[in-house]
Write an enzyme that holds these catalytic residues in place. Structure first.
Site, PDB file in Angstrom:
ATOM      1  CG  HIS A   1      20.191-118.875  30.625  1.00  0.00           C
ATOM      2  ND1 HIS A   1      20.812-117.761  30.110  1.00  0.00           N
ATOM      3  CD2 HIS A   1      19.307-119.297  29.671  1.00  0.00           C
ATOM      4  CE1 HIS A   1      20.338-117.514  28.908  1.00  0.00           C
ATOM      5  NE2 HIS A   1      19.420-118.432  28.613  1.00  0.00           N
TER       6      HIS A   1
ATOM      7  CB  CYS B   1      16.465-119.847  27.605  1.00  0.00           C
ATOM      8  SG  CYS B   1      16.913-121.505  27.034  1.00  0.00           S
TER       9      CYS B   1
END
Length: 457
Positions: A416, A432
């Site tokens: 992301h 992440c």
């Protein structure tokens, strides 16, 4: 004998001048005060005598009665010892204090500096003056132990005094010292698909990784010091590294938010996680560090449509399809390859942390979302502050996952964007893979569901 003569002469001089002062008419006191007030700023040297010694702005030595504050005598530079000899005398007096306990002298301070040693000439303006001064002070007797190594920043004790606060903020050109030649290299790397992260005119690990990827992408061996090679490569891939951009009414209109709160419950109350200013928005649009953009345009009014600013000419985005992605934890880099195994693009990345490590092994892209909202659930991943309830944070570039979410088949994990592009590759994430918003958006357009993502150490 020499010392006694000097002391007696000085005392005699002081008595003579004191008598002379006693005969001065009362009306001349104002003149004396004016003369003392006009004297240049003086530097006092510590001396163990009945006279205080100062130096005026012309190098004259001024003898002052410490009890009355009156000037006893003024000696020009040519009528006394040179500056190095005075420094030696000052050090000698300090050594006497160091080795004196009551009336007992503990060390050979008297014999350490000989009165018969002539002062040698030296240039106080030379570059190596403080390292090679022939009249410099050697270490004090009994203090010649080997020096301890200098402390590292981690070893240093925090400053106890309250730091001085500068009320006026530094100008961007002073606060950010990015170099245009380094920025030009960063722009060249960005054009080729070897992202350096933010373009900020600074060397660092992100530039080093991008340069290695650039050479793999182009089959060249470009070096960061090859100014001519960089210039030719820029000319062949789109021209000058920088270009002009005119701020539009739409740019100035926003929408913007006054500030972005840190607390997730406060974020959830906003309508959108928008940019906070025109410079922040334009910096992201042109892949630049916001402060560096301001430094390049110190006189620009970013809020006024029609203002022309200097921006990075980063070229076109990568448009080759990706068949495989490697998330390299050690290198802090994401690399994308085509079906033939050739490198297509490389991005600096923040991949997990020790508290919330990223996945291991091979996973796959499950879906791609542009401009997503963010669901915070403290029971699934991490707890932010005192927030213990599920929250929905609205979309926007300043949201927790930036403006892109590339979900993996492992729940709650993905690739992301970020609200802090200048920190990519330099901080940690909640497990992440974090990229700059523009890199994440570029990758999102050349990847599809099912593409494998391999995590390597």
């Amino acid at each position: 004998m020499l010392r006694m003569t000097i002391v007696l002469s000085t005392l005699a001089c002081g008595l003579s001048v004191t008598q002379a002062w006693a005969s001065v008419a009362p009306g001349s006191a104002a003149t004396v005060r004016r003369t003392e007030a006009q004297a240049p700023k003086q530097l006092q040297l510590a001396q163990n005598s009945d006279l205080e010694i100062f130096y005026d702005g012309n190098g004259n030595r001024v003898l002052v009665d410490p009890y009355t504050g009156r000037v006893v005598a003024v000696q020009p530079p040519e009528g006394r010892l040179n500056r190095q000899a005075l420094r030696r005398e000052q050090r000698r007096q300090e050594l006497r204090q160091d080795y004196q306990q009551g009336d007992v002298l503990l060390g050979p301070a008297d014999d350490y500096y000989s009165d018969d040693t002539p002062a040698q000439s030296s240039d106080p303006y030379a570059d190596d003056y403080y390292n090679s001064d022939p009249n410099g002070f050697p270490d004090a007797p009994g203090r010649r132990d080997a020096r301890e190594p200098l402390p590292t920043p981690d070893d240093q004790v925090a400053i106890g005094e309250t730091p001085r606060i500068v009320e006026k903020p530094l100008e961007p050109s002073i606060a950010v010292k990015g170099r245009e030649d380094v920025a030009s290299l960063q722009i060249l790397l960005d054009r080729a698909g070897a992202s350096p992260g933010v373009i900020d005119g600074r060397f660092g690990s992100n530039v080093d990784k991008a340069l290695a990827a650039y050479n793999e992408l182009t089959g060249t061996s470009l070096k960061s010091t090859d100014a001519e090679g960089i210039r030719q490569a820029l000319a062949a891939t789109g021209g000058d590294a920088f270009g002009n951009y005119t701020i539009t009414p739409e740019d100035a209109a926003g929408p913007f938010v006054a500030s972005v709160p840190a607390d997730y419950s406060e974020k959830a109350k906003l309508e959108r996680m928008a940019f906070t200013s025109v410079p922040e928005m334009l910096a992201e649009r042109f892949h630049m560090d916001e402060n560096y953009l301001k430094a390049l345009n110190p006189e620009a009014n970013f809020s006024r449509p029609g203002t022309i600013i200097k921006v990075a000419n980063f070229g076109k985005l990568v448009n080759k399809q990706v068949a495989r992605i490697i998330a390299d934890k050690g290198q802090k880099q994401v690399r994308a390859y085509d079906e033939a195994g050739k490198l297509v693009a490389a991005y600096p990345a923040t991949i997990g942390s020790s508290d919330t490590p990223s996945p291991t092994g091979i996973h796959a892209v499950s879906r791609v979302a542009l401009d997503p909202n963010y669901t915070y659930n403290p029971k699934l991943n991490f707890k932010q502050g005192e927030n213990d309830k599920v929250l929905t944070i609205p979309p926007g570039p300043n949201g927790p996952v930036g403006s892109v979410w590339i979900a993996l088949d492992k729940p709650t994990y993905g690739i992301h964007g970020t609200p802090d592009p200048s920190k990519i590759g330099k901080t940690e994430s909640h497990g992440c893979v974090r990229l700059t918003n523009w890199d994440a958006r570029e990758l999102a357009k050349i990847v599809k569901s099912g593409v494998p993502v391999e995590f390597i150490e």
